[in-house]
Design an enzyme around this catalytic site. Structure first.
Site, PDB file in Angstrom:
ATOM      1  N   THR A 235      15.263  14.109 -28.456  1.00  0.00           N
ATOM      2  CA  THR A 235      14.271  14.465 -27.449  1.00  0.00           C
ATOM      3  C   THR A 235      12.840  14.121 -27.845  1.00  0.00           C
ATOM      4  O   THR A 235      12.181  13.310 -27.194  1.00  0.00           O
ATOM      5  CB  THR A 235      14.380  15.958 -27.104  1.00  0.00           C
TER       6      THR A 235
ATOM      7  N   ASP B 222      20.135  18.775 -20.137  1.00  0.00           N
ATOM      8  CA  ASP B 222      20.353  18.734 -21.587  1.00  0.00           C
ATOM      9  C   ASP B 222      20.718  20.102 -22.147  1.00  0.00           C
ATOM     10  O   ASP B 222      21.685  20.245 -22.902  1.00  0.00           O
ATOM     11  CB  ASP B 222      19.084  18.211 -22.269  1.00  0.00           C
TER      12      ASP B 222
ATOM     13  N   ASP C 149      15.598  10.907 -21.190  1.00  0.00           N
ATOM     14  CA  ASP C 149      15.217  10.418 -22.516  1.00  0.00           C
ATOM     15  C   ASP C 149      16.402   9.928 -23.340  1.00  0.00           C
ATOM     16  O   ASP C 149      16.212   9.294 -24.374  1.00  0.00           O
ATOM     17  CB  ASP C 149      14.451  11.495 -23.290  1.00  0.00           C
ATOM     18  N   HIS C 150      17.622  10.216 -22.887  1.00  0.00           N
ATOM     19  CA  HIS C 150      18.816   9.813 -23.629  1.00  0.00           C
ATOM     20  C   HIS C 150      20.044  10.184 -22.813  1.00  0.00           C
ATOM     21  O   HIS C 150      19.946  10.852 -21.784  1.00  0.00           O
ATOM     22  CB  HIS C 150      18.881  10.502 -24.998  1.00  0.00           C
TER      23      HIS C 150
END
Length: 354
Positions: free
Chosen positions: A9, A124, A171-172
């Site tokens: 993150t 997340d 972000d991922h």
């Protein structure tokens, strides 16, 4: 969108904000061991490895404009400059209230913000204890859908829909890891010979006595060959494409799990989830993990944009997260400070209204 490695993150949020690879901006994990400063968690020092780093919100302020940020790292000064509006992360603040707050920044009578950055911790936060394919995550995604709609409705209510460009990012990615795929590195190392920092799937291993580094590296390399589901690197042989070589904050030894596997540090999280969220630990338990090699498709992030400068129904090929900084500068019409992203604006031409 291809994130940077490690696909964590704070690492990726700071690369989004600076256009720098982690090896250059120094935020190489959510918490790192710095050989000069010791363990660094969220702090001024974590985000100030490189004092020449100019995040986009600082560049915007230095151009005489106004930034408002609810974003990792934005609550600190850079180059002696702060955001006009900032809020530190507080997970108890409802998503809609966060939107209301930043709209007030945009519509401020004296210093309206022309750049706003917001972070939402879902899905997340729910993926970690329940796994990315769980019904709980489906519900969390639905909540993010609702706040996305709320952003649009709030812009319309303030007559901003034709003036504000909105970019939605992740972000991922996220991978489900069964409890059976936990690798216990302490089985290969004496517990008093080193310390391990970071979180799965990337652990930074620091010998208590530097003279033991070679022995530790050899033992872990042998264990990796036998296990077959993780790799071990020293600070000099990290894959160059990671752009994460930073002896001060990534060395001296790094263990990286294969996708779908994790290390023993997650067992602590499992117990926390069981205690605080009543998520029982069973042989069928699957947990959400990210941080793997950024070339892994399951780690890919997404990019969506809408606003007066963006064309409708346009698509572009895979982009790199570090190129976003230059996109932001184009939209804001400000100077781009030194960064690792491409300064070729043709990357974005397909998105813009002619």
């Amino acid at each position: 969108m291809r994130p940077v490695f490690p696909t964590k993150t704070f690492v990726n949020h700071f690369s989004i904000a600076t256009g720098l690879y982690p090896g250059n901006h120094g935020v190489l994990a959510n918490a790192v061991y710095d050989t000069e400063m010791g363990l660094l968690k969220y702090s001024y020092d974590l985000f100030h490895y490189n004092e020449s780093t100019i995040p986009i919100w600082t560049a915007n302020e230095m151009a005489g404009k106004t930034s408002g940020c609810w974003w990792p790292g934005s609550d600190y000064e850079y180059n002696g400059v702060s955001c006009m509006f900032t809020r530190s992360f507080n997970g108890s603040v409802p998503f809609e209230e966060r939107v209301d707050t930043v709209i007030k920044w945009v519509t401020h009578e004296k210093t309206p913000a022309n750049l706003v950055m917001m972070y939402f911790e879902e899905p997340d936060q729910t993926s970690h204890p329940y796994g990315p394919d769980s019904i709980q995550v489906t519900n969390a995604v639905a909540s993010v859908d609702r706040v996305t709609q709320y952003i649009e409705e709030t812009l319309m209510a303030n007559n901003l829909q034709n003036r504000v460009n909105v970019i939605f990012l992740s972000d991922h990615g996220m991978v489900g890891v069964p409890i059976s795929n936990i690798i216990d590195l302490t089985l290969f190392l004496a517990t008093d010979i080193c310390k391990m920092y970071g979180t799965s799937p990337v652990l930074q291993i620091v010998p208590n006595d530097p003279s033991d580094e070679s022995e530790i590296f050899t033992n872990l390399t042998r264990a990796a060959e036998q296990n077959g589901h993780f790799n071990v690197y020293n600070q000099y042989d990290l894959p160059a494409r990671w752009n994460a070589n930073n002896a001060r904050r990534m060395g001296p030894i790094l263990a990286v799990a294969e996708v779908g596997y994790a290390f023993q540090d997650l067992l602590i999280d499992f117990k926390i989830y069981e205690k605080n969220l009543n998520v029982p630990i069973t042989n069928q338990s699957i947990y959400g993990v990210h941080g793997y090699d950024n070339e892994e498709p399951l780690m890919n992030a997404f990019f969506m944009a809408k606003g007066p400068i963006f064309g409708k129904d346009e698509q572009i090929e895979t982009i790199d997260m570090i190129d976003l900084y230059n996109l932001f500068c184009l939209i804001l019409k400000i100077e781009c400070y030194s960064n690792d992203g491409s300064n070729n604006s043709s990357i974005w031409n397909a998105l813009f209204v002619p």
